[in-house]
Design a protein around this motif. Sequence first.
Motif, short mmCIF file in Angstrom:
data_model
loop_
_atom_site.label_atom_id
_atom_site.label_comp_id
_atom_site.label_asym_id
_atom_site.label_seq_id
_atom_site.Cartn_x
_atom_site.Cartn_y
_atom_site.Cartn_z
N CYS A 62 21.77 -74.84 -57.39
CA CYS A 62 20.72 -73.82 -57.40
C CYS A 62 19.54 -74.18 -58.73
CB CYS A 62 20.84 -72.65 -57.21
SG CYS A 62 21.61 -71.95 -58.64
N CYS B 279 24.28 -68.27 -54.81
CA CYS B 279 25.08 -69.50 -55.25
C CYS B 279 26.58 -68.95 -55.01
CB CYS B 279 24.11 -69.73 -55.80
SG CYS B 279 25.03 -71.51 -56.70
N TRP C 234 29.02 -71.42 -56.39
CA TRP C 234 29.25 -72.51 -57.29
C TRP C 234 30.04 -72.23 -58.68
CZ3 TRP C 234 27.95 -73.66 -62.23
CH2 TRP C 234 29.23 -75.63 -62.62
ZN LIG Z 1 24.17 -72.04 -58.12
#
Ligand SMILES: [Zn+2]
Length: 137
Positions: free
Chosen positions: A101, A129, A131
Amino acid sequence: MSQHDDHVQHTWTLTNADGDEISIDLWIDGYSVRVDGGPDDGHEDERGRDVIEQELLPKYTAAGYQLTRHHPVNAPESHEEPADDEEPEGADQKPDQCPQCASTDFEYEPNLTRGWREGPAWMCAGPSCSWGQWIVV
Ligand SMILES: [Zn+2]
Protein backbone atom coordinates in the motif's frame (compact mmCIF):
# COMPACT_ATOMS: atom_id res chain seq x y z
CA MET A 1 41.44 23.50 43.33
CA SER A 2 41.97 23.68 39.57
CA GLN A 3 43.01 20.10 39.26
CA HIS A 4 41.34 17.77 36.86
CA ASP A 5 38.45 16.17 38.69
CA ASP A 6 36.98 13.65 36.28
CA HIS A 7 37.84 10.94 38.76
CA VAL A 8 36.02 12.60 41.65
CA GLN A 9 32.52 11.55 42.64
CA HIS A 10 31.91 13.76 45.68
CA THR A 11 33.84 16.49 47.46
CA TRP A 12 33.56 17.60 51.07
CA THR A 13 35.08 20.94 52.05
CA LEU A 14 35.82 21.96 55.63
CA THR A 15 37.34 25.16 56.97
CA ASN A 16 38.46 26.25 60.40
CA ALA A 17 38.51 29.65 62.10
CA ASP A 18 41.93 30.40 60.64
CA GLY A 19 40.62 29.88 57.14
CA ASP A 20 42.48 26.63 56.64
CA GLU A 21 40.68 24.41 54.23
CA ILE A 22 40.45 20.66 53.95
CA SER A 23 38.93 19.05 50.94
CA ILE A 24 38.07 15.39 50.88
CA ASP A 25 37.48 13.71 47.56
CA LEU A 26 35.63 10.46 47.07
CA TRP A 27 36.61 9.04 43.70
CA ILE A 28 34.12 7.62 41.22
CA ASP A 29 35.40 4.11 41.89
CA GLY A 30 33.46 4.42 45.17
CA TYR A 31 36.32 3.56 47.51
CA SER A 32 39.33 5.78 46.85
CA VAL A 33 39.50 8.74 49.24
CA ARG A 34 41.98 11.58 49.14
CA VAL A 35 42.46 14.37 51.64
CA ASP A 36 43.90 17.74 50.66
CA GLY A 37 44.91 20.16 53.37
CA GLY A 38 44.62 19.96 57.12
CA PRO A 39 46.52 17.63 59.44
CA ASP A 40 46.20 14.71 57.01
CA ASP A 41 47.20 16.54 53.83
CA GLY A 42 47.85 13.99 51.11
CA HIS A 43 46.22 11.18 53.07
CA GLU A 44 44.75 8.43 50.93
CA ASP A 45 42.26 5.85 52.01
CA GLU A 46 40.39 3.05 50.31
CA ARG A 47 37.40 2.70 52.56
CA GLY A 48 35.10 5.01 50.64
CA ARG A 49 32.26 7.11 51.94
CA ASP A 50 32.18 5.27 55.28
CA VAL A 51 35.62 6.44 56.31
CA ILE A 52 34.75 9.98 55.29
CA GLU A 53 31.44 10.20 57.11
CA GLN A 54 32.29 8.11 60.16
CA GLU A 55 35.95 8.90 60.68
CA LEU A 56 37.35 11.89 58.84
CA LEU A 57 34.47 14.35 59.15
CA PRO A 58 33.97 13.76 62.91
CA LYS A 59 37.73 13.95 63.43
CA TYR A 60 38.09 17.27 61.63
CA THR A 61 34.98 18.83 63.16
CA ALA A 62 36.34 17.81 66.58
CA ALA A 63 39.56 19.59 65.62
CA GLY A 64 37.69 22.82 64.96
CA TYR A 65 36.86 22.48 61.30
CA GLN A 66 33.38 23.05 59.96
CA LEU A 67 31.85 21.36 56.99
CA THR A 68 31.17 24.29 54.70
CA ARG A 69 29.92 22.44 51.70
CA HIS A 70 29.78 19.11 50.03
CA HIS A 71 28.58 18.35 46.59
CA PRO A 72 28.53 15.59 44.03
CA VAL A 73 31.04 16.12 41.23
CA ASN A 74 30.56 13.23 38.85
CA ALA A 75 28.19 10.30 38.74
CA PRO A 76 29.55 7.11 40.25
CA GLU A 77 30.96 4.60 37.83
CA SER A 78 28.24 2.41 36.46
CA HIS A 79 28.43 -0.58 34.23
CA GLU A 80 24.78 -0.58 33.33
CA GLU A 81 23.69 0.08 29.79
CA PRO A 82 22.03 3.44 29.34
CA ALA A 83 18.28 2.91 29.55
CA ASP A 84 17.24 5.69 27.20
CA ASP A 85 17.71 3.47 24.17
CA GLU A 86 14.30 1.86 23.92
CA GLU A 87 14.44 0.77 20.30
CA PRO A 88 13.04 -2.71 19.89
CA GLU A 89 15.17 -5.44 18.49
CA GLY A 90 15.18 -5.33 14.73
CA ALA A 91 14.65 -1.58 14.53
CA ASP A 92 17.31 -1.53 11.85
CA GLN A 93 15.16 -3.89 9.80
CA LYS A 94 12.15 -1.62 9.80
CA PRO A 95 10.95 -1.41 6.20
CA ASP A 96 11.00 1.93 4.47
CA GLN A 97 7.82 1.45 2.55
CA CYS A 98 5.08 -1.14 2.39
CA PRO A 99 5.20 -3.03 -0.91
CA GLN A 100 1.42 -3.40 -0.91
CA CYS A 101 0.00 0.00 0.00
CA ALA A 102 3.08 2.24 -0.12
CA SER A 103 2.56 3.32 3.49
CA THR A 104 5.66 4.35 5.35
CA ASP A 105 4.13 3.74 8.79
CA PHE A 106 5.01 0.55 10.57
CA GLU A 107 4.22 -0.84 13.98
CA TYR A 108 6.39 -3.18 15.93
CA GLU A 109 4.60 -6.43 16.68
CA PRO A 110 6.51 -8.45 19.27
CA ASN A 111 4.86 -11.71 18.33
CA LEU A 112 3.24 -11.93 14.93
CA THR A 113 1.70 -15.34 14.29
CA ARG A 114 0.74 -16.44 10.83
CA GLY A 115 0.37 -20.07 10.00
CA TRP A 116 3.41 -21.90 11.25
CA ARG A 117 5.54 -18.89 11.78
CA GLU A 118 5.68 -16.55 14.72
CA GLY A 119 8.02 -13.94 16.08
CA PRO A 120 8.72 -10.24 16.17
CA ALA A 121 7.69 -8.38 13.07
CA TRP A 122 7.08 -5.02 11.51
CA MET A 123 3.43 -4.60 10.60
CA CYS A 124 2.24 -2.10 8.06
CA ALA A 125 0.11 0.55 9.78
CA GLY A 126 -1.58 1.62 6.59
CA PRO A 127 -5.40 1.53 6.53
CA SER A 128 -6.85 -1.89 5.71
CA CYS A 129 -3.43 -3.30 5.01
CA SER A 130 -2.13 -6.37 6.72
CA TRP A 131 1.32 -6.59 5.26
CA GLY A 132 3.98 -7.56 7.69
CA GLN A 133 7.57 -8.61 7.68
CA TRP A 134 9.23 -10.77 10.28
CA ILE A 135 12.34 -9.54 11.87
CA VAL A 136 15.29 -11.83 11.46
CA VAL A 137 16.88 -12.02 14.90
ZN1 LIG B 1 0.68 -1.70 3.71
